[in-house]
Structures are given as C-alpha cells and as structure tokens.
Motif scaffolding. Structure first.
Motif, PDB file in Angstrom:
ATOM      1  N   LEU A 171     -10.636 -28.804 -36.068  1.00 54.00           N
ATOM      2  CA  LEU A 171      -9.330 -29.229 -35.283  1.00 54.00           C
ATOM      3  C   LEU A 171      -9.871 -29.308 -33.846  1.00 54.00           C
ATOM      4  CD1 LEU A 171      -6.412 -30.015 -34.578  1.00 54.00           C
ATOM      5  CD2 LEU A 171      -6.145 -27.637 -34.496  1.00 54.00           C
ATOM      6  N   GLU A 172     -10.608 -28.410 -33.485  1.00 54.64           N
ATOM      7  CA  GLU A 172     -11.458 -28.321 -32.189  1.00 54.64           C
ATOM      8  C   GLU A 172     -12.168 -29.547 -31.772  1.00 54.64           C
ATOM      9  OE1 GLU A 172     -11.473 -23.412 -31.645  1.00 54.64           O
ATOM     10  OE2 GLU A 172     -13.256 -24.637 -31.957  1.00 54.64           O
ATOM     11  N   ILE A 173     -13.009 -29.698 -32.814  1.00 53.19           N
ATOM     12  CA  ILE A 173     -13.874 -30.977 -32.845  1.00 53.19           C
ATOM     13  C   ILE A 173     -12.892 -32.304 -32.581  1.00 53.19           C
ATOM     14  CG2 ILE A 173     -15.293 -32.727 -33.972  1.00 53.19           C
ATOM     15  CD1 ILE A 173     -16.791 -30.348 -33.176  1.00 53.19           C
ATOM     16  N   ALA A 174     -11.731 -32.528 -33.322  1.00 48.48           N
ATOM     17  CA  ALA A 174     -10.659 -33.559 -33.028  1.00 48.48           C
ATOM     18  C   ALA A 174     -10.472 -33.466 -31.541  1.00 48.48           C
ATOM     19  CB  ALA A 174      -9.893 -33.338 -34.032  1.00 48.48           C
ATOM     20  N   TRP A 175     -10.223 -32.476 -30.992  1.00 46.39           N
ATOM     21  CA  TRP A 175      -9.545 -32.389 -29.699  1.00 46.39           C
ATOM     22  C   TRP A 175     -10.654 -32.713 -28.862  1.00 46.39           C
ATOM     23  CZ3 TRP A 175      -7.246 -26.811 -30.413  1.00 46.39           C
ATOM     24  CH2 TRP A 175      -5.826 -26.826 -30.868  1.00 46.39           C
ATOM     25  N   GLU A 176     -11.990 -32.356 -28.732  1.00 41.89           N
ATOM     26  CA  GLU A 176     -12.939 -32.480 -28.115  1.00 41.89           C
ATOM     27  C   GLU A 176     -13.336 -34.105 -27.978  1.00 41.89           C
ATOM     28  OE1 GLU A 176     -17.504 -31.118 -27.130  1.00 41.89           O
ATOM     29  OE2 GLU A 176     -16.183 -30.023 -28.435  1.00 41.89           O
ATOM     30  N   LYS A 177     -12.888 -34.850 -29.142  1.00 38.11           N
ATOM     31  CA  LYS A 177     -13.078 -36.248 -29.227  1.00 38.11           C
ATOM     32  C   LYS A 177     -12.001 -37.135 -28.525  1.00 38.11           C
ATOM     33  CE  LYS A 177     -15.637 -36.647 -33.716  1.00 38.11           C
ATOM     34  NZ  LYS A 177     -15.465 -37.077 -35.053  1.00 38.11           N
ATOM     35  N   GLY A 178     -10.837 -36.302 -28.385  1.00 38.80           N
ATOM     36  CA  GLY A 178      -9.710 -36.898 -27.355  1.00 38.80           C
ATOM     37  C   GLY A 178      -8.478 -36.926 -28.163  1.00 38.80           C
ATOM     38  N   PHE A 179      -8.567 -36.607 -29.639  1.00 37.17           N
ATOM     39  CA  PHE A 179      -7.194 -36.715 -30.424  1.00 37.17           C
ATOM     40  C   PHE A 179      -6.344 -35.492 -29.879  1.00 37.17           C
ATOM     41  CE2 PHE A 179     -10.525 -39.118 -32.896  1.00 37.17           C
ATOM     42  CZ  PHE A 179      -9.872 -40.044 -33.244  1.00 37.17           C
ATOM     43  N   ASP A 180      -5.139 -35.782 -29.494  1.00 39.06           N
ATOM     44  CA  ASP A 180      -4.059 -35.154 -29.296  1.00 39.06           C
ATOM     45  C   ASP A 180      -4.378 -34.018 -27.834  1.00 39.06           C
ATOM     46  OD1 ASP A 180      -1.458 -33.778 -29.384  1.00 39.06           O
ATOM     47  OD2 ASP A 180      -2.058 -32.345 -30.869  1.00 39.06           O
ATOM     48  N   ALA A 181      -4.486 -34.742 -26.920  1.00 35.54           N
ATOM     49  CA  ALA A 181      -5.076 -34.033 -25.706  1.00 35.54           C
ATOM     50  C   ALA A 181      -3.997 -33.023 -25.227  1.00 35.54           C
ATOM     51  CB  ALA A 181      -5.392 -35.048 -24.623  1.00 35.54           C
ATOM     52  N   LEU A 182      -2.650 -33.504 -25.301  1.00 36.67           N
ATOM     53  CA  LEU A 182      -1.614 -32.572 -24.901  1.00 36.67           C
ATOM     54  C   LEU A 182      -1.706 -31.133 -25.741  1.00 36.67           C
ATOM     55  CD1 LEU A 182       0.974 -34.992 -23.954  1.00 36.67           C
ATOM     56  CD2 LEU A 182      -0.347 -33.704 -22.286  1.00 36.67           C
ATOM     57  N   GLY A 183      -1.840 -31.590 -27.249  1.00 35.08           N
ATOM     58  CA  GLY A 183      -2.083 -30.373 -28.060  1.00 35.08           C
ATOM     59  C   GLY A 183      -3.069 -29.464 -27.898  1.00 35.08           C
ATOM     60  N   SER A 184      -4.067 -30.250 -27.380  1.00 36.80           N
ATOM     61  CA  SER A 184      -5.515 -29.242 -27.332  1.00 36.80           C
ATOM     62  C   SER A 184      -5.041 -28.459 -26.049  1.00 36.80           C
ATOM     63  CB  SER A 184      -6.567 -30.447 -26.866  1.00 36.80           C
ATOM     64  OG  SER A 184      -7.743 -29.657 -26.510  1.00 36.80           O
ATOM     65  N   HIS A 185      -4.494 -28.731 -24.807  1.00 35.06           N
ATOM     66  CA  HIS A 185      -4.195 -28.274 -23.742  1.00 35.06           C
ATOM     67  C   HIS A 185      -3.284 -27.081 -23.891  1.00 35.06           C
ATOM     68  CE1 HIS A 185      -3.210 -27.356 -19.478  1.00 35.06           C
ATOM     69  NE2 HIS A 185      -2.113 -27.602 -19.719  1.00 35.06           N
ATOM     70  N   HIS A 186      -2.144 -27.135 -24.953  1.00 36.20           N
ATOM     71  CA  HIS A 186      -1.394 -26.109 -25.131  1.00 36.20           C
ATOM     72  C   HIS A 186      -2.204 -24.915 -25.640  1.00 36.20           C
ATOM     73  CE1 HIS A 186       1.909 -24.142 -26.742  1.00 36.20           C
ATOM     74  NE2 HIS A 186       1.611 -24.113 -28.098  1.00 36.20           N
ATOM     75  N   PHE A 187      -3.082 -25.358 -26.633  1.00 38.42           N
ATOM     76  CA  PHE A 187      -3.808 -24.300 -27.275  1.00 38.42           C
ATOM     77  C   PHE A 187      -5.105 -23.772 -26.521  1.00 38.42           C
ATOM     78  CE2 PHE A 187      -1.443 -25.891 -31.074  1.00 38.42           C
ATOM     79  CZ  PHE A 187      -1.061 -24.553 -31.525  1.00 38.42           C
ATOM     80  N   ASN A 188      -5.039 -24.317 -25.230  1.00 37.07           N
ATOM     81  CA  ASN A 188      -6.320 -24.027 -24.302  1.00 37.07           C
ATOM     82  C   ASN A 188      -7.687 -24.541 -25.180  1.00 37.07           C
ATOM     83  OD1 ASN A 188      -7.439 -23.128 -22.058  1.00 37.07           O
ATOM     84  ND2 ASN A 188      -7.994 -21.251 -22.821  1.00 37.07           N
ATOM     85  N   ASN A 189      -7.766 -25.429 -25.844  1.00 35.10           N
ATOM     86  CA  ASN A 189      -8.700 -25.935 -26.487  1.00 35.10           C
ATOM     87  C   ASN A 189      -9.325 -25.241 -27.656  1.00 35.10           C
ATOM     88  OD1 ASN A 189      -8.526 -28.011 -24.475  1.00 35.10           O
ATOM     89  ND2 ASN A 189      -9.564 -27.064 -22.848  1.00 35.10           N
ATOM     90  N   SER A 190      -8.554 -24.228 -27.845  1.00 33.82           N
ATOM     91  CA  SER A 190      -9.308 -23.157 -29.000  1.00 33.82           C
ATOM     92  C   SER A 190      -8.319 -22.582 -29.806  1.00 33.82           C
ATOM     93  CB  SER A 190      -9.875 -22.251 -28.198  1.00 33.82           C
ATOM     94  OG  SER A 190     -10.491 -21.134 -28.898  1.00 33.82           O
ATOM     95  N   VAL A 191      -8.519 -22.907 -31.344  1.00 28.73           N
ATOM     96  CA  VAL A 191      -7.747 -22.019 -32.224  1.00 28.73           C
ATOM     97  C   VAL A 191      -8.570 -21.330 -33.377  1.00 28.73           C
ATOM     98  CG1 VAL A 191      -5.803 -23.641 -32.319  1.00 28.73           C
ATOM     99  CG2 VAL A 191      -7.787 -24.122 -33.579  1.00 28.73           C
TER     100      VAL A 191
END
Length: 433
Positions: A171-191
C-alpha cells in the motif's frame, strides 16, 4: 522484544516470533516456481547490498532507494500469509455450491464467484483491526487462482498472498507511485506496522497500483450524499470508511461493465441485456474518466431501502458474458471477482448471491458472505455437515441495518498508459437508498 534470528534456508534475518511461519513458507512453494529461484537470489543480494537491517519486528525500505529497488526488496522479503487450507479441491465455494445443490427448492438461483481462500482474523495478530487486510487477501486469492493476467502482476508475480505487514508495504508503494494521494496524506504516507483500520479506498489503491480496474460504489440516503467519495467539494471524512483521507476526492465517472446497472437497474432483463450489448459495441476498454453527473441519478427511484444494494450485487454477478459453468439448473459459477463489502466498523467479502421467489411471489435476495471474524474450521465443518452454515454465510435485506455501505469491485482487464494515470485518483459512484 523479539530477538533476531537467521532463517536456516535463505539466511534472512527476522524476528524470532516470525521464524516458524517464514521457514514453513519455503515448503509451501509450488514446484512450478523453481524458475524464480535465480531472481529471488538476485533480489536477496540486492536487499543485502542496500543494508536493510530489520529490527525486532520491522524491516525498512530506505528513502533514498529507487522505486525499482524498493519493489525488488519487498518481493525478496515478503512471505505468504498462513491460513487454514480447506480440505476440498474447490475450497469453501465448492462446499457452498454442494449445499445449495442439495436444496430441492426449484425457485432458487445462486450465483457464486470461483475459488476463494478464507482468511480469518487472528487474536494474536489482527483481531479488532485487520478485517480490511483479510478481505484484500481473500480477493487476492481469487485473482491469483482465476486470472493469469493478474497473477503475473500482483505482489511482484510471487504467486501467493502476502502476510499483512507486506500488504501494508505494498500500500505504501502504491501511495508513492501516486495512487490515492489524499489517502496517503491522511495516513502520513505510512501504515507499516500499525493497527490502522483501512477500507475500500485502500483496497482499490493496492489493486489499481498493479493495473487492476478496482472501482468503488457508495450506497446511502440522499441527505448524506455529500459525505461520500463521489461528491466533490466537501472536506468531511466519509462515514463509511473508518480510516480515510480528511479531504474529499473529486469524482469522475467510471465507465465499465457495471454501468449497465447504473443506467437501467429498474429495467427488465431484456432491457438490461440490450444495454449490455449496446455498451459492448461502443466501449470495450473500460477507461475511467469524463465529467458527466453520476449515472446513478439519471433515473427515478423505484426500489426502496437496502434492496437497491441487493439488486446491484445481483446484477454484478449475473453478467451473462462472465458465466463460466452451471453446476445445475440453479447454481451458477461466474468469473466475477468477490466484492469487498464495507460498512461502519467492519468489512467482509461477498462471494455470491441467492435469489429466491417466495410462495407469495415476492422475490428475496440473500448475500453470501465470508466474514474474517469467523473461524475457517467452523465454516468448513458447517458446510460439510450441511448444518448451521446459513447463519454464518447468508445475509438478507433485514440484516442490512447500517445507513451507508461501500463496495469495491474489480473489472476485467489490465490498465496501461493513460488509464493507469486516471486510476491514481480514487473515485466512486453514489447510489441512493
């Protein structure tokens, strides 16, 4: 705190509490995966070169590594999730199909997805917070079993379903690729290593990052429409998904097989088939995009309450072109991927639906659900004995008591190019109860 030990087979350093599961994974590998040994060795060597030093309960992907390096390390380090294997060639779905075949009710039609492994939450690992990850694992098991195109892409082509910590890394890799940028921001890019609850948006982000066409549908009352993903311009957290972005995602319309339901859920079967045929001729690539208002609001409401959700699920599984086999006159196995089913506080996996015309002529639908909170052994025993399984699996309209629900479904095909870019923004379609 766990001490670190080395795996006797691959010499990977990991916490002692994880050694047994990791070591067993070496024996679980299919014989046909031998050709991947050389690549695995290269990946492990790269991981060592990047000086990944796993502490007592975590491993670290360095920030200065390239995306390819991070993915290679993750592929090398991940291991399959342990779960109870149902002792039946077709798994739980086969046992469930057998139970329905034994039912003499000729007024019943059952539509089922194909093979699905059940992943239960464990008290020692994820009880109380891991249901979302377990449902992702169930959907993944189906995709790996039924879709060759997906199995080559999911989790680096590993061919197995990773354990929760590695899904968190994906999921963190997905965020880093740009998928669901707002969701990534909510979790501070880390789960990774957390007990955060996740929902349909995180499920969609993971699968979309591999090129799968994961879509989201919101169901709820009109007065709460502004809370949902499909409505732009608000800053309220959607009430369905417990953990999500604090800002709203701007909606854009999804075009795909399920549009036939959004356009004509109040039509009869012949009208629906006509819509499907028209769409198959005019659109075959299922590209997401566009600026029209939601199709869900283009027709008058005739269905009341939660029956709308049941009708949607029936139409999803009844796509004629996706039928693979008919077990008998009223049990049908489809090519449809199971559904990620979310409501406030919990999520489950829908593996099919039952339609039954009651004696008074009134139609009745029952969702067929696998719940991560249930024990796999108990599910298997109840299905084998054909006793008690209905209380565990069947869910009628009277059980749908939440005011809002979300579904995540996966369309056929693999996205590439511009479509992949469009899939980075998580959207949904709103359907009014």
């Amino acid at each position: 705190m766990d001490s670190s030990v080395n795996c006797p087979f691959c010499h990977l350093t990991l916490p002692s509490s994880q050694l047994q599961r990791h070591a067993n994974s070496h024996f679980d590998e299919d014989d046909g995966l031998a050709e991947k040994d050389e690549q695995l060795a290269r990946d492990l060597e790269l991981a060592q070169q990047l000086s990944i030093q796993p502490p007592s309960s975590t491993f670290t992907l360095q920030e200065n590594n390239t995306m390819d390096e991070k993915i290679s390390c993750l592929i090398a380090l991940q291991y399959r999730s342990s779960f109870y294997h149902v002792k039946s060639p077709g798994g739980l779905i086969s046992l469930l199909s057998n139970c329905f075949e034994l039912d003499a009710d000729t007024n019943t039609t059952v539509l089922l997805s194909g093979y699905v492994d059940h992943f239960q939450s464990l008290a020692s690992e994820d009880a109380g917070w891991g249901c979302g990850w377990r449902n992702i694992q169930m959907l993944s098991s189906h995709l790996l079993s039924h879709r060759h195109d997906a199995s080559e892409l999911l989790f680096g082509g590993s061919g197995f379903v990773p354990d929760i910590p590695f899904l968190q890394r994906w999921l963190e890799i997905a965020w880093e690729k740009g998928f669901d940028a707002l969701g990534s921001h909510h979790f501070n890019n880390s789960v990774y290593g957390s007990k955060h609850w996740i929902g349909t948006t995180e499920c969609a982000a993971i699968f979309r990052s591999f090129g799968l066409r994961a879509r989201i549908v919101d169901f709820g009352p009109k007065e709460l429409q502004s809370f949902f993903l499909s409505v732009p311009g608000t800053s309220l957290t959607p009430p369905v998904v417990t953990a999500n972005a604090s800002d709203k995602r701007k909606a854009f319309q999804v075009y795909g097989p399920m549009d036939r339901y959004l356009v004509g859920r109040n039509s009869d079967v012949s009208q629906l088939d006509s819509i499907v045929n028209d769409q198959s001729q005019s659109s075959t690539n299922y590209v997401a995009g566009g600026s029209d208002q939601s199709m869900a609001n283009r027709f008058p409401r005739k269905k009341e309450g939660h029956q709308v959700l049941l009708d949607w699920v029936w139409n999803y599984f009844s796509e004629e072109s996706l039928t693979t086999s008919v077990q008998n006159r009223h049990v049908v196995i489809t090519n449809r991927v199971p559904l990620y089913f979310q409501h406030d506080g919990h999520s489950r996996t829908i593996v099919g639906i039952q339609f039954r015309r009651q004696q008074n002529g009134v139609p009745q639908h029952n969702l067929l659900i696998l719940d991560p909170a249930h024990r796999t052994v108990a599910l298997e025993r109840s299905l084998r004995e054909n006793a008690g399984w209905k209380k565990l699996i069947k869910r009628g309209a009277h059980t749908l008591k939440k005011p809002q629900y979300q579904l995540c479904y996966i369309d056929p095909g693999i996205a590439i190019g511009e479509e992949m870019e469009q899939l980075k923004k998580i959207d949904s379609v709103f359907i009014e109860f």
